[in-house]
Design a protein around this motif. Structure first.
Motif, PDB file in Angstrom:
ATOM      1  N   ALA A 208      18.515  56.163  40.532  1.00 26.61           N
ATOM      2  CA  ALA A 208      18.306  54.740  40.242  1.00 26.61           C
ATOM      3  C   ALA A 208      19.591  53.950  40.464  1.00 26.61           C
ATOM      4  N   TYR A 209      20.691  54.509  39.983  1.00 19.45           N
ATOM      5  CA  TYR A 209      21.966  53.795  40.139  1.00 19.45           C
ATOM      6  C   TYR A 209      22.395  53.704  41.610  1.00 19.45           C
ATOM      7  N   ARG A 210      22.041  54.748  42.400  1.00 13.35           N
ATOM      8  CA  ARG A 210      22.375  54.685  43.829  1.00 13.35           C
ATOM      9  C   ARG A 210      21.628  53.532  44.490  1.00 13.35           C
ATOM     10  N   PHE A 211      20.354  53.350  44.091  1.00 12.56           N
ATOM     11  CA  PHE A 211      19.585  52.220  44.636  1.00 12.56           C
ATOM     12  C   PHE A 211      20.165  50.885  44.186  1.00 12.56           C
ATOM     13  N   LEU A 212      20.702  50.880  42.970  1.00  9.46           N
ATOM     14  CA  LEU A 212      21.239  49.632  42.416  1.00  9.46           C
ATOM     15  C   LEU A 212      22.627  49.296  42.970  1.00  9.46           C
ATOM     16  N   THR A 213      23.279  50.309  43.541  1.00  2.00           N
ATOM     17  CA  THR A 213      24.681  50.119  43.944  1.00  2.00           C
ATOM     18  C   THR A 213      24.943  48.886  44.817  1.00  2.00           C
ATOM     19  N   PRO A 214      24.166  48.644  45.887  1.00  2.00           N
ATOM     20  CA  PRO A 214      24.457  47.468  46.715  1.00  2.00           C
ATOM     21  C   PRO A 214      24.472  46.182  45.890  1.00  2.00           C
ATOM     22  N   TYR A 215      23.462  46.046  45.005  1.00  2.00           N
ATOM     23  CA  TYR A 215      23.420  44.827  44.190  1.00  2.00           C
ATOM     24  C   TYR A 215      24.615  44.787  43.235  1.00  2.00           C
ATOM     25  N   LEU A 216      24.875  45.919  42.571  1.00  2.00           N
ATOM     26  CA  LEU A 216      25.969  45.942  41.592  1.00  2.00           C
ATOM     27  C   LEU A 216      27.308  45.630  42.252  1.00  2.00           C
ATOM     28  N   LEU A 217      27.488  46.096  43.486  1.00  2.00           N
ATOM     29  CA  LEU A 217      28.723  45.814  44.211  1.00  2.00           C
ATOM     30  C   LEU A 217      28.870  44.308  44.466  1.00  2.00           C
ATOM     31  N   ILE A 218      27.773  43.704  44.971  1.00  2.00           N
ATOM     32  CA  ILE A 218      27.805  42.260  45.256  1.00  2.00           C
ATOM     33  C   ILE A 218      28.029  41.488  43.957  1.00  2.00           C
ATOM     34  N   PHE A 219      27.334  41.942  42.892  1.00  2.00           N
ATOM     35  CA  PHE A 219      27.462  41.278  41.587  1.00  2.00           C
ATOM     36  C   PHE A 219      28.910  41.370  41.093  1.00  2.00           C
ATOM     37  N   ALA A 220      29.491  42.543  41.260  1.00  2.00           N
ATOM     38  CA  ALA A 220      30.864  42.742  40.777  1.00  2.00           C
ATOM     39  C   ALA A 220      31.854  41.885  41.568  1.00  2.00           C
ATOM     40  N   ILE A 221      31.665  41.853  42.901  1.00  2.00           N
ATOM     41  CA  ILE A 221      32.628  41.139  43.748  1.00  2.00           C
ATOM     42  C   ILE A 221      32.479  39.621  43.598  1.00  2.00           C
TER      43      ILE A 221
ATOM     44  N   PRO B  47      35.223  36.969  40.054  1.00  2.00           N
ATOM     45  CA  PRO B  47      35.638  35.569  39.911  1.00  2.00           C
ATOM     46  C   PRO B  47      35.777  35.133  38.455  1.00  2.00           C
ATOM     47  N   ILE B  48      34.881  35.656  37.582  1.00  2.00           N
ATOM     48  CA  ILE B  48      34.965  35.284  36.166  1.00  2.00           C
ATOM     49  C   ILE B  48      36.297  35.777  35.577  1.00  2.00           C
ATOM     50  N   ILE B  49      36.625  37.036  35.870  1.00  2.00           N
ATOM     51  CA  ILE B  49      37.877  37.610  35.359  1.00  2.00           C
ATOM     52  C   ILE B  49      39.075  36.917  36.021  1.00  2.00           C
ATOM     53  N   SER B  50      38.953  36.779  37.353  1.00  2.00           N
ATOM     54  CA  SER B  50      40.058  36.225  38.130  1.00  2.00           C
ATOM     55  C   SER B  50      40.389  34.805  37.687  1.00  2.00           C
ATOM     56  N   SER B  51      39.337  33.977  37.497  1.00  2.00           N
ATOM     57  CA  SER B  51      39.589  32.575  37.116  1.00  2.00           C
ATOM     58  C   SER B  51      40.209  32.502  35.718  1.00  2.00           C
ATOM     59  N   PHE B  52      39.837  33.488  34.873  1.00  2.00           N
ATOM     60  CA  PHE B  52      40.442  33.515  33.535  1.00  2.00           C
ATOM     61  C   PHE B  52      41.949  33.807  33.661  1.00  2.00           C
ATOM     62  N   ILE B  53      42.281  34.751  34.541  1.00  2.00           N
ATOM     63  CA  ILE B  53      43.701  35.081  34.757  1.00  2.00           C
ATOM     64  C   ILE B  53      44.421  33.878  35.385  1.00  2.00           C
ATOM     65  N   ILE B  54      43.755  33.267  36.385  1.00  2.00           N
ATOM     66  CA  ILE B  54      44.366  32.136  37.101  1.00  2.00           C
ATOM     67  C   ILE B  54      44.645  30.967  36.145  1.00  2.00           C
ATOM     68  N   SER B  55      43.775  30.827  35.133  1.00  2.00           N
ATOM     69  CA  SER B  55      43.968  29.700  34.208  1.00  2.00           C
ATOM     70  C   SER B  55      45.305  29.813  33.445  1.00  2.00           C
ATOM     71  N   PHE B  56      45.890  31.017  33.467  1.00  2.00           N
ATOM     72  CA  PHE B  56      47.194  31.208  32.815  1.00  2.00           C
ATOM     73  C   PHE B  56      48.332  31.218  33.839  1.00  2.00           C
ATOM     74  N   GLN B  57      48.071  30.734  35.028  1.00  2.00           N
ATOM     75  CA  GLN B  57      49.098  30.741  36.080  1.00  2.00           C
ATOM     76  C   GLN B  57      49.361  29.312  36.564  1.00  2.00           C
ATOM     77  N   ALA B  58      50.628  29.077  36.957  1.00  2.00           N
ATOM     78  CA  ALA B  58      50.967  27.813  37.610  1.00  2.00           C
ATOM     79  C   ALA B  58      50.645  27.997  39.083  1.00  2.00           C
ATOM     80  N   THR B  59      49.689  27.246  39.583  1.00  2.00           N
ATOM     81  CA  THR B  59      49.203  27.494  40.947  1.00  2.00           C
ATOM     82  C   THR B  59      49.633  26.409  41.937  1.00  2.00           C
ATOM     83  N   ARG B  60      50.498  25.511  41.482  1.00  2.00           N
ATOM     84  CA  ARG B  60      51.005  24.512  42.441  1.00  2.00           C
ATOM     85  C   ARG B  60      52.329  24.963  43.056  1.00  2.00           C
ATOM     86  N   THR B  61      52.790  26.158  42.648  1.00  2.00           N
ATOM     87  CA  THR B  61      54.027  26.682  43.223  1.00  2.00           C
ATOM     88  C   THR B  61      53.687  27.887  44.085  1.00  2.00           C
TER      89      THR B  61
END
Lengths: 361, 286
Positions: B8-21, B26-40
């Motif tokens: 079942a998980y092998r069948f789900l893998t393509p979706y889970l990969l797309i979901f993760a990427i 992006p949810i995790i990344s944007s949280f990290i980015i919110s603590f960064q100065a991004t104009r430099t």
């Protein structure tokens, strides 16, 4: 308390007439049951009395006053619905008092009425619960309680027990009967279950396809049905019907020959409505009116098919030629499938119907 | 059982990969980015840079005020209107019910750009039908796009037009699940139709109304299309700028991803907080 009178009551849905001129007199304090198969118009009649359906023709009077155009709330009735129709977001207490509160009834009187209904129905413990926290039987009690607090002249019950299991149904049947005795108020009860009708009613109204077939006390309908439909509908297991023919007439009697039982004959006294020589008729015999061989006026050999042993009695489903008969036998607990035995019919215990189903008497 | 799960998980893998990427990262990344100065260049870790700015930024408070104003006025009005529409749609007296149902739902499937263009035309100062109608009944015409109050009203009218029918269809489904015999019992109890509505219909619709309100709150917190297209990027002078628009402006015009991420997390946090408060207020009594 009030009498209810239906005079030539007609109900049409568009071009379809579903009740064809019903005439029913219900006495003050009487318990009347409308019974009939699905689609016979019994619930429609009840809803017309309640004011939930318009009356297409005729008059309905409660307590001598025609109420055709009176608002449902002003008719002095209370109704208990098949699905209970409780307000799901209110507690039992709020359900009971809602109508009174909405109409500005004094608080003390509302409390008195709710307390009385709760005591009568023994639901005091449930007052703060919501309908989803109640069992089917408890919900039905609350629905009846909601009717009681209105202190109506007439109670209307629309198949109130059909959602309950068999055991609870018997228990609630007894409670409704007790309630009628206690309140002494007119009650009209709709059911398709003839056992409920027989056990509860002072009088039964049998309906078929929008027509009143017969009105009478339960045992009168059982013993003396007006036609083949009533004979077949009242009584469980149902009456047996055997095809027959008038083969001989004398000045005072006619000889009936059963069609499928080796020329077995019965002698019936003549009457005005007796069909002519050669006419096809139907003989009706209740399961308990088959006697041991030789005890009656005409013997029929049968072959047991299935036996239902209920303890005190047994019912044998037997084949007699092409006809299937249900025979009640105390001794039949010995009968097994394939057994051959003979039953006997007594003339005075056999009812006669013409080909159209009308009773010959 | 374990083999079955693995398959079942092998069948789900393509979706889970797309979901993760495309979702989780992006949810995790944007949280990290919110603590960064991004104009430099390169971006540097500065925990208080964006969040500190957010707390003192008048543009943020302006967008927050506008968003909450729309939420407080438009959402209740729209839900009330949707309830009325649903009750009318449910009326046995209504003919051509299917046609009305379609008409009420149609705004949702109309393209956002197309409907915004039509609204701009309808509310145009000199040529719009709305001002013509106002003048025909002796009222002064309104400059919908140059003044803040009419511009905010226009946003609310547009959002209400678009989503009221959608909510009405959801509420209609709720209405149709209320058994008819409950109303019959109330009729026998001499409860008027109006009181039946307030004492029976509304309480029984509560779960559906809460559902619609939560959806609407989340939608309003993210409101972007109408202020971007109808009032021209939150005009006049930022008078209709919402949090969604501020996020877009910071992230994709000024390319300040750190600050935009902080705004995004604030929007999500506010939506969750308001929804929780509402669910608590509308909770079923035990």
């Amino acid at each position: 308390m009030a009498a209810v009178t239906l005079t030539n009551v007609v109900k049409r849905f568009g071009i379809f007439e579903v009740v064809h001129g019903a005439n029913i007199d219900i006495a003050d304090g009487e318990f009347v049951v409308f019974v009939g198969p699905s689609g016979c118009g019994k619930s429609t009649l009840l809803r017309m009395i309640a004011g939930l359906e318009d009356i297409s023709g005729g008059d309905i009077a409660i307590g001598g006053k025609v109420i055709n155009d009176v608002e449902p709330a002003d008719r002095g009735i209370a109704m208990v619905f098949q699905s209970y129709a409780l307000y799901p977001h209110m507690t039992v207490e709020q359900n009971l008092s809602f109508g009174l509160r909405m109409n500005g009834n004094p608080k003390a009187d509302t409390e008195r009425r709710v307390k009385r209904a709760a005591e009568i129905l023994r639901i005091d413990e449930l007052m703060q619960r919501r309908p989803k926290q109640l069992s089917g039987g408890q919900r039905q009690r609350v629905a009846i309680g909601r009717a009681i607090v209105r202190e109506p002249q007439v109670f209307l019950f629309d198949e109130p027990l059909s959602n309950l299991d068999a055991e609870l149904r018997v228990q609630m049947r007894v409670e409704i009967s007790r309630l009628h005795k206690e309140l002494g108020v007119t009650m009209i009860y709709v059911t398709h279950d003839q056992t409920e009708a027989m056990t509860l009613a002072d009088r039964i109204v049998v309906l078929k396809a929008g027509n009143v077939e017969q009105i009478g006390a339960p045992l009168d309908l059982y013993d003396d049905p007006a036609n083949r439909f009533v004979a077949g509908f009242i009584g469980s297991p149902k009456m047996n019907f055997l095809s027959a023919k008038v083969v001989e007439t004398t000045n005072s009697a006619a000889i009936i020959e059963l069609a499928h039982h080796g020329g077995a004959r019965l002698r019936k006294p003549l009457c005005e409505t007796f069909p002519a020589l050669g006419a096809e008729v139907v003989l009706g015999v209740r399961p308990e009116h088959f006697f041991e061989a030789g005890e009656g006026d005409c013997d029929i050999p049968v072959k047991a098919d299935v036996a239902e042993h209920l303890g005190s009695v047994s019912y044998v489903y037997a084949n007699a030629g092409p006809e299937e008969l249900i025979v009640e036998r105390e001794a039949s607990r010995q009968r097994a499938s394939g057994d051959h035995f003979t039953v006997s019919i007594k003339t005075e215990r056999a009812l006669l119907f013409d080909k159209a189903g009308a009773r010959i008497r | 059982m374990r083999t079955q799960n693995a398959t079942a998980y092998r069948f789900l893998t393509p979706y889970l990969l797309i979901f993760a990427i495309f979702w989780i990262w992006p949810i995790i990344s944007s949280f990290i980015i919110s603590f960064q100065a991004t104009r430099t260049v390169p971006w540097r870790f500065a925990p208080t840079f964006n969040w500190g700015r957010l707390i003192g930024d008048p543009a943020f408070y302006n967008a927050l005020k506008n968003t909450l104003l729309i939420l407080v006025i438009q959402v209740p009005v729209m839900i009330a209107l949707a309830i009325v529409m649903a009750v009318l749609l449910n009326s046995p007296l209504l003919k051509a019910r299917g046609l009305y149902r379609f008409a009420f739902f149609a705004p949702v499937v109309v393209g956002e750009v197309a409907y915004s263009a039509v609204f701009r035309l309808m509310f145009s100062l000199d040529f719009g039908i709305v001002n013509k109608l106002l003048e025909s009944v002796g009222l002064a015409k309104i400059d919908w796009f140059s003044n803040v109050t009419p511009a905010m009203a226009l946003i609310m009218i547009a959002v209400t037009w678009r989503w009221a029918g959608y909510n009405a269809i959801i509420i209609l489904a709720g209405l149709q699940s209320i058994p008819e015999d409950v109303y019959e019992a109330a009729t026998l109890d001499r409860v008027s139709k109006l009181r039946q509505f307030f004492y029976i219909t509304l309480p029984l619709l509560k779960p559906v109304i809460v559902f619609c309100a939560v959806l609407s709150i989340i939608g309003t917190m993210q409101l972007f299309t109408e202020p971007f297209l109808i009032t021209e990027r939150g005009g006049p002078g930022g008078g209709t700028e919402t949090l969604g628009l501020l996020l877009y402006r910071q992230g994709f015009r000024s390319l300040n991803f750190g600050y935009a991420s902080a705004v995004a997390y604030t929007m999500a946090g506010l939506a969750i907080a308001i929804t929780l408060v509402q669910l608590w207020l509308m909770r079923e009594p035990k």
